[in-house]
Write a protein that holds these residues in place. Structure first.
Motif, PDB file in Angstrom:
ATOM      1  N   ALA A 106       7.623 -13.957 -11.846  1.00  0.00           N
ATOM      2  CA  ALA A 106       7.556 -15.327 -12.335  1.00  0.00           C
ATOM      3  C   ALA A 106       8.405 -16.223 -11.445  1.00  0.00           C
ATOM      4  O   ALA A 106       9.542 -15.889 -11.096  1.00  0.00           O
ATOM      5  CB  ALA A 106       8.040 -15.393 -13.776  1.00  0.00           C
ATOM      6  N   GLY A 107       7.826 -17.367 -11.070  1.00  0.00           N
ATOM      7  CA  GLY A 107       8.539 -18.333 -10.260  1.00  0.00           C
ATOM      8  C   GLY A 107       8.805 -19.602 -11.045  1.00  0.00           C
ATOM      9  O   GLY A 107       8.635 -19.650 -12.272  1.00  0.00           O
ATOM     10  N   ALA A 108       9.215 -20.644 -10.344  1.00  0.00           N
ATOM     11  CA  ALA A 108       9.515 -21.915 -11.007  1.00  0.00           C
ATOM     12  C   ALA A 108       8.230 -22.656 -11.350  1.00  0.00           C
ATOM     13  O   ALA A 108       7.192 -22.485 -10.708  1.00  0.00           O
ATOM     14  CB  ALA A 108      10.400 -22.775 -10.097  1.00  0.00           C
ATOM     15  N   LYS A 109       8.304 -23.472 -12.389  1.00  0.00           N
ATOM     16  CA  LYS A 109       7.229 -24.386 -12.778  1.00  0.00           C
ATOM     17  C   LYS A 109       5.890 -23.672 -12.968  1.00  0.00           C
ATOM     18  O   LYS A 109       4.879 -24.020 -12.374  1.00  0.00           O
ATOM     19  CB  LYS A 109       7.082 -25.502 -11.741  1.00  0.00           C
ATOM     20  CG  LYS A 109       8.319 -26.384 -11.611  1.00  0.00           C
ATOM     21  CD  LYS A 109       8.110 -27.485 -10.598  1.00  0.00           C
ATOM     22  CE  LYS A 109       9.369 -28.362 -10.502  1.00  0.00           C
ATOM     23  NZ  LYS A 109       9.192 -29.444  -9.496  1.00  0.00           N
ATOM     24  N   ASP A 110       5.892 -22.641 -13.831  1.00  0.00           N
ATOM     25  CA  ASP A 110       4.659 -21.919 -14.178  1.00  0.00           C
ATOM     26  C   ASP A 110       3.945 -21.379 -12.941  1.00  0.00           C
ATOM     27  O   ASP A 110       2.727 -21.498 -12.817  1.00  0.00           O
ATOM     28  CB  ASP A 110       3.718 -22.824 -14.984  1.00  0.00           C
ATOM     29  CG  ASP A 110       4.283 -23.185 -16.337  1.00  0.00           C
ATOM     30  OD1 ASP A 110       4.941 -22.320 -16.943  1.00  0.00           O
ATOM     31  OD2 ASP A 110       4.075 -24.325 -16.780  1.00  0.00           O
ATOM     32  N   LYS A 111       4.694 -20.799 -12.050  1.00  0.00           N
ATOM     33  CA  LYS A 111       4.120 -20.190 -10.851  1.00  0.00           C
ATOM     34  C   LYS A 111       4.403 -18.686 -10.839  1.00  0.00           C
ATOM     35  O   LYS A 111       5.347 -18.202 -11.468  1.00  0.00           O
ATOM     36  CB  LYS A 111       4.703 -20.825  -9.581  1.00  0.00           C
ATOM     37  CG  LYS A 111       4.394 -22.312  -9.408  1.00  0.00           C
ATOM     38  CD  LYS A 111       2.943 -22.539  -9.072  1.00  0.00           C
ATOM     39  CE  LYS A 111       2.622 -24.009  -8.867  1.00  0.00           C
ATOM     40  NZ  LYS A 111       3.238 -24.552  -7.636  1.00  0.00           N
ATOM     41  N   ILE A 112       3.569 -17.943 -10.141  1.00  0.00           N
ATOM     42  CA  ILE A 112       3.779 -16.522  -9.896  1.00  0.00           C
ATOM     43  C   ILE A 112       3.965 -16.338  -8.397  1.00  0.00           C
ATOM     44  O   ILE A 112       3.128 -16.786  -7.602  1.00  0.00           O
ATOM     45  CB  ILE A 112       2.580 -15.689 -10.376  1.00  0.00           C
ATOM     46  CG1 ILE A 112       2.367 -15.843 -11.880  1.00  0.00           C
ATOM     47  CG2 ILE A 112       2.768 -14.210 -10.021  1.00  0.00           C
ATOM     48  CD1 ILE A 112       1.082 -15.206 -12.378  1.00  0.00           C
ATOM     49  N   ILE A 132      -2.451  -5.412   8.957  1.00  0.00           N
ATOM     50  CA  ILE A 132      -3.056  -6.212  10.019  1.00  0.00           C
ATOM     51  C   ILE A 132      -2.496  -7.624  10.067  1.00  0.00           C
ATOM     52  O   ILE A 132      -2.054  -8.099  11.105  1.00  0.00           O
ATOM     53  CB  ILE A 132      -4.589  -6.227   9.862  1.00  0.00           C
ATOM     54  CG1 ILE A 132      -5.139  -4.830  10.166  1.00  0.00           C
ATOM     55  CG2 ILE A 132      -5.238  -7.271  10.773  1.00  0.00           C
ATOM     56  CD1 ILE A 132      -6.619  -4.682  10.018  1.00  0.00           C
ATOM     57  N   SER A 133      -2.522  -8.325   8.943  1.00  0.00           N
ATOM     58  CA  SER A 133      -2.072  -9.722   8.944  1.00  0.00           C
ATOM     59  C   SER A 133      -0.610  -9.877   8.567  1.00  0.00           C
ATOM     60  O   SER A 133      -0.073 -10.986   8.581  1.00  0.00           O
ATOM     61  CB  SER A 133      -2.945 -10.560   8.004  1.00  0.00           C
ATOM     62  OG  SER A 133      -2.914 -10.040   6.681  1.00  0.00           O
ATOM     63  N   GLY A 134       0.062  -8.781   8.216  1.00  0.00           N
ATOM     64  CA  GLY A 134       1.481  -8.841   7.915  1.00  0.00           C
ATOM     65  C   GLY A 134       1.774  -9.169   6.460  1.00  0.00           C
ATOM     66  O   GLY A 134       0.881  -9.363   5.641  1.00  0.00           O
ATOM     67  N   ASP A 135       3.058  -9.249   6.148  1.00  0.00           N
ATOM     68  CA  ASP A 135       3.485  -9.547   4.786  1.00  0.00           C
ATOM     69  C   ASP A 135       3.445 -11.041   4.539  1.00  0.00           C
ATOM     70  O   ASP A 135       3.640 -11.850   5.453  1.00  0.00           O
ATOM     71  CB  ASP A 135       4.902  -9.035   4.545  1.00  0.00           C
ATOM     72  CG  ASP A 135       4.993  -7.522   4.709  1.00  0.00           C
ATOM     73  OD1 ASP A 135       3.931  -6.891   4.819  1.00  0.00           O
ATOM     74  OD2 ASP A 135       6.113  -6.999   4.725  1.00  0.00           O
ATOM     75  N   LYS A 136       3.179 -11.414   3.292  1.00  0.00           N
ATOM     76  CA  LYS A 136       3.129 -12.833   2.936  1.00  0.00           C
ATOM     77  C   LYS A 136       3.511 -13.000   1.480  1.00  0.00           C
ATOM     78  O   LYS A 136       3.303 -12.091   0.660  1.00  0.00           O
ATOM     79  CB  LYS A 136       1.726 -13.394   3.198  1.00  0.00           C
ATOM     80  CG  LYS A 136       0.633 -12.764   2.378  1.00  0.00           C
ATOM     81  CD  LYS A 136      -0.677 -12.681   3.130  1.00  0.00           C
ATOM     82  CE  LYS A 136      -0.707 -11.551   4.102  1.00  0.00           C
ATOM     83  NZ  LYS A 136      -2.003 -11.344   4.775  1.00  0.00           N
ATOM     84  N   THR A 137       4.107 -14.140   1.159  1.00  0.00           N
ATOM     85  CA  THR A 137       4.429 -14.492  -0.218  1.00  0.00           C
ATOM     86  C   THR A 137       3.657 -15.747  -0.569  1.00  0.00           C
ATOM     87  O   THR A 137       3.739 -16.756   0.138  1.00  0.00           O
ATOM     88  CB  THR A 137       5.934 -14.733  -0.400  1.00  0.00           C
ATOM     89  OG1 THR A 137       6.646 -13.531  -0.070  1.00  0.00           O
ATOM     90  CG2 THR A 137       6.249 -15.118  -1.848  1.00  0.00           C
ATOM     91  N   ILE A 138       2.884 -15.695  -1.653  1.00  0.00           N
ATOM     92  CA  ILE A 138       2.033 -16.807  -2.049  1.00  0.00           C
ATOM     93  C   ILE A 138       2.424 -17.243  -3.449  1.00  0.00           C
ATOM     94  O   ILE A 138       2.528 -16.418  -4.367  1.00  0.00           O
ATOM     95  CB  ILE A 138       0.539 -16.410  -2.018  1.00  0.00           C
ATOM     96  CG1 ILE A 138       0.165 -15.862  -0.635  1.00  0.00           C
ATOM     97  CG2 ILE A 138      -0.347 -17.595  -2.370  1.00  0.00           C
ATOM     98  CD1 ILE A 138      -1.237 -15.282  -0.562  1.00  0.00           C
ATOM     99  N   SER A 139       2.646 -18.538  -3.615  1.00  0.00           N
ATOM    100  CA  SER A 139       2.971 -19.102  -4.925  1.00  0.00           C
ATOM    101  C   SER A 139       1.673 -19.430  -5.647  1.00  0.00           C
ATOM    102  O   SER A 139       0.902 -20.269  -5.191  1.00  0.00           O
ATOM    103  CB  SER A 139       3.838 -20.350  -4.770  1.00  0.00           C
ATOM    104  OG  SER A 139       4.168 -20.886  -6.034  1.00  0.00           O
ATOM    105  N   ILE A 140       1.436 -18.756  -6.766  1.00  0.00           N
ATOM    106  CA  ILE A 140       0.180 -18.878  -7.503  1.00  0.00           C
ATOM    107  C   ILE A 140       0.413 -19.610  -8.819  1.00  0.00           C
ATOM    108  O   ILE A 140       1.285 -19.192  -9.602  1.00  0.00           O
ATOM    109  CB  ILE A 140      -0.405 -17.477  -7.812  1.00  0.00           C
ATOM    110  CG1 ILE A 140      -0.409 -16.593  -6.572  1.00  0.00           C
ATOM    111  CG2 ILE A 140      -1.787 -17.598  -8.435  1.00  0.00           C
ATOM    112  CD1 ILE A 140      -1.398 -16.969  -5.537  1.00  0.00           C
ATOM    113  N   PRO A 141      -0.316 -20.687  -9.103  1.00  0.00           N
ATOM    114  CA  PRO A 141      -0.225 -21.285 -10.438  1.00  0.00           C
ATOM    115  C   PRO A 141      -0.557 -20.238 -11.498  1.00  0.00           C
ATOM    116  O   PRO A 141      -1.502 -19.447 -11.341  1.00  0.00           O
ATOM    117  CB  PRO A 141      -1.274 -22.403 -10.402  1.00  0.00           C
ATOM    118  CG  PRO A 141      -1.410 -22.739  -8.949  1.00  0.00           C
ATOM    119  CD  PRO A 141      -1.226 -21.448  -8.215  1.00  0.00           C
ATOM    120  N   ALA A 142       0.225 -20.212 -12.575  1.00  0.00           N
ATOM    121  CA  ALA A 142       0.059 -19.177 -13.596  1.00  0.00           C
ATOM    122  C   ALA A 142      -1.330 -19.197 -14.227  1.00  0.00           C
ATOM    123  O   ALA A 142      -1.814 -18.174 -14.718  1.00  0.00           O
ATOM    124  CB  ALA A 142       1.126 -19.338 -14.678  1.00  0.00           C
TER     125      ALA A 142
END
Length: 777
Positions: free
Chosen positions: A248-254, A262-272
């Motif tokens: 869980a992230g800030a403001k109703d985000k995941i 191949i494309s490497g690691d990534k962190t994506i903020s997803i609306p809940a």
């Protein structure tokens, strides 16, 4: 031929009967309200899936009339894909379907095409049904169950079932392999068995039974939020990988962390509230668990609009025995296995990463490592061996004593690549064999095969007859009914208007476009035949290239340019020619800097217009390896150092190429100046050294060095200097020291230019050469 004509008549007659329209909500005389199938028949009529049959002045449903295979497939296609998209798919596959059916079954062509595209059946399965004549015969219930499960996008779930229980009294009669499909339909209430609790797998499906199964299937798909997705009919951007974590992230985000080889690691903020699908059905966010493969789909604004989950990923490795435009054929432990790839497959070929456009049927790959999810989808593939295609216009040829050459090739998009052509490479010009390449080939178009293993050219085919021009579009127009394009040749700055041939091929960023799409200021490569443009390849006039500085080659004469090599995240190495007399703007760590401050290993963003660099924005990377040099050796082409690592990791050997940056006190020294007992901090990637900084060094004395000026930094009072034995040295010039000239008195430091020959007296201190006397020759 007689069978096909008979089949055509049967199919046409069946469709004429079934296309008779009945008003919505109509009750059929032969399906009274108390009939067991009445509500399903009426539901399918209201939704336009079924229509009535005209007979004796009445519109009847004919509930007991057998369904043929062609009718069943058409119905499955209709519940899976909406009408407009079915028609588009039908147009795209028209030749394929017509090649099988000829003039027969014209009404079902869109449905046949959709069945293939949506995975309801394969082309091979359709071909077998058609050629055997089974397509026009009544369909068995278990076969209809198979097609229906596939239409509902549940086939991967069925194929991955390892345990299941069937309660039908006649379960032994179900064909082996069909049980999981029947089980799913039973589990979801789509088939329930007759009064004897039997499934009757071999019984003929009637219109009433089909209406019942389809009505229940549609209800289930609606309730589960099923969203059918066809990869080739999507155009959104996406990112994918195996879930590392979802927190869980800030403001109703995941915050979704994905890992990809191949494309490497990534962190994506997803609306809940983002919809999440598994097996094409809506699921809860609790299924975002570690180890599950996830694809995040973005809308045109870059906002996540959906997440598609597809279970764990299996690795399959084998040797490549065949490649088509959608399939890889592998030999896996002696067994032939085919895997299909699509636009959602990540691809790595040699050092390059990207999408399926990297896969070349003519490459001759040797091995493949495939990542396959639980849906059976090839999510990633790493291909090794073989060659890739590179094409463009030869900008320069450097012949080598070995008989080979180094080419600088301007690609169709204008980006430069330096490619090594070993002696003995197969070289042709318009079909005629050549023994070697030389400067007379500059300006010719060349089609190259480049090794995916070592990046050397394995074959080169030149066109010395056709003219190719690279430049900028200045205008488009028409004269005398003939369309034309005015192109400014970047090598001459001369603008020329060319007529477009009627059959001219026009592309933008690799996609075919029409004449009306051509815009002013495009960068273009045009093929000119008989004074007309027969092919035009367009790209944006301005480009931004991001990556890591892989090499810096300083000029060896006053006419040469500094060459900056950038390794991109996709594995390509792009080169840029930089003028020392008119250098681009340089930023390093957000501050204005000079070209001499760039270092290999820097993260860099290069902005160019028509391949002329306007801005270089670099950020130095922190050293990740440090230690003391305990051994050093050299060959004609490279240096090797043995470093005793500070972290207690023992001694490691590194091979160094001549284009890496070696510095002391942020000033460049030559790689040859490295010595035993120097303490170094290095930036490395794997076993490759990108740059070295000497942070403790013993002095070495010298009285004189001779060579030529590369650049002068008047503010810092330094000269970047190439010695006569090809070493790169930073020379410190004490304040007030004038440069003596032969017979012309003295000049100031600011008067020195690239290429000036100097004799410099002084001594090495801390890796730099401290000048006491400078003589301009």
């Amino acid at each position: 031929m007689k069978r096909n004509r008979l089949l055509a008549c049967v199919l046409a007659a069946a469709m004429v009967l079934s296309l008779t329209v009945v008003p919505a909500m109509a009750a059929y005389p032969d399906v009274p309200a108390d009939n067991w199938a009445a509500k399903y028949v009426n539901d399918m009529t209201q939704k336009g899936i079924f229509t009535g049959i005209s007979e004796g002045g009445q519109i009847l449903f004919k509930p007991d009339k057998p369904m043929t295979a062609v009718e069943a497939l058409a119905l499955c296609a209709r519940i899976s894909v909406e009408t407009a998209l079915r028609q588009e798919i039908g147009r795209d596959r028209a030749d394929q379907i017509a090649g099988l059916t000829g003039d027969a079954a014209y009404w079902a062509r869109d449905e046949f095409a959709t069945c293939i595209e949506a995975g309801i059946l394969s082309y091979a399965e359709l071909k077998e049904l058609w050629q055997s004549g089974e397509i026009s015969k009544p369909i068995a219930k278990e076969d209809f169950a198979l097609y229906l499960v596939r239409a509902m996008q549940l086939a991967p779930m069925a194929e991955n079932l390892s345990t299941y229980t069937l309660d039908f009294t006649d379960k032994k009669d179900i064909t082996a392999g069909m049980e999981p499909y029947v089980y799913l339909l039973n589990t979801y209430g789509i088939v329930t068995g007759n009064e004897n609790k039997a499934f009757a797998p071999k019984s003929t499906v009637t219109r009433a039974v089909a209406a019942t199964m389809l009505s229940r299937a549609i209800d289930f798909m609606d309730e589960s939020g099923t969203s059918v997705e066809l990869p080739e009919y999507t155009d959104y951007n996406w990112e994918a990988g195996i879930i590392v974590s979802a927190a869980a992230g800030a403001k109703d985000k995941i915050n979704l962390v994905l890992k990809s080889d191949i494309s490497g690691d990534k962190t994506i903020s997803i609306p809940a509230a983002t919809p999440i699908y598994e097996n094409s059905m809506l699921v809860e966010s609790r299924l975002l668990v570690s180890g599950t493969y996830a694809r995040v789909c973005f809308d045109q604004d870059g906002t996540p609009m959906a997440i598609r989950l597809s279970g764990s990923v299996e690795t399959v490795a084998g040797s490549v025995v065949g490649v088509s435009d959608s399939t890889l054929l592998l030999n896996v432990n002696g067994t032939t296995q085919s895997v299909n790839y699509d636009r959602f497959t990540e691809v790595q070929v040699g050092g390059k990463t990207g999408d399926r456009s990297l896969i070349d049927a003519e490459a001759g790959y040797t091995d493949a490592v495939c990542r396959i999810d639980q849906l059976g989808h090839l999510v990633a593939v790493q291909l090794t061996g073989g060659t890739r295609r590179e094409e463009g216009v030869i900008k320069s040829v450097e012949t080598q004593a070995s008989g080979g050459a180094v080419l600088v090739v301007s690609g169709l998009d204008g980006q430069l690549q330096r490619l090594t052509v070993p002696a003995g490479t197969t070289i042709t010009a318009n079909g005629l064999s050549l023994s070697s390449l030389d400067a007379s080939h500059v300006g010719n178009y060349v089609d190259l095969r480049v090794s995916n293993d070592d990046g050397t050219v394995s074959s080169a085919a030149m066109d010395r007859v056709t003219r190719y021009v690279q430049g900028a579009v200045r205008s488009t127009g028409s004269a005398g009914g003939v369309d034309n394009v005015t192109v400014s040749d970047l090598s001459t700055n001369k603008a020329t208007t060319y007529n477009l041939a009627e059959t001219a091929e026009i592309y933008y960023s690799g996609k075919a476009v029409g004449l009306g799409a051509i815009q002013k200021d495009w960068f273009v490569t045009v093929r000119v035949t008989g004074g007309e443009i027969t092919a035009l390849y367009g790209y944006p006039g301005s480009k931004v290239t991001e990556g890591t500085i892989a090499g810096i080659d300083y000029p060896s004469s006053d006419t040469a340019k500094m060459v900056l090599s950038v390794s991109t995240a996709q594995g390509a190495v792009v080169t840029f020619d930089l003028s020392l007399s008119d250098p681009p703007s340089v930023q390093r760590s957000g501050k204005s800097a000079s070209l001499s401050k760039l270092r290999t290993g820097d993260s860099v963003t290069v902005t160019s217009r028509y391949n002329e660099v306007t801005l270089i924005d670099s950020v130095p990377r922190s050293a990740n390896v440090s230690g003391t040099i305990v051994g050093k050796s050299e060959t004609k082409t490279s240096y090797t150092i043995d470093v005793e690592l500070d972290n207690g990791g023992g001694t490691k050997t590194y091979e160094l190429n001549g284009s890496i940056s070696v510095t002391r006190d942020d000033k460049i020294i030559d790689v040859s100046e490295l010595a035993v007992d120097y303490h170094v901090a290095m930036i490395t990637e794997g076993d490759e050294v990108l740059s070295i900084d000497v942070d403790r060094a013993a002095g070495s004395n010298a009285t004189k060095i001779s060579g030529t000026v590369i650049t002068v930094e008047t503010k810092e009072k330094t000269i970047l200097f190439r010695t006569s034995d090809e070493k790169i040295v930073t020379v410190d010039v004490p304040a007030g020291l004038s440069i003596q000239t032969v017979g012309s008195g003295t000049i100031s430091l600011s008067k020195l230019q690239n290429g000036d020959s100097l004799d410099i007296y002084g001594e090495y201190k801390d890796g730099n050469f401290k000048a006491s006397v400078i003589i301009k020759i």
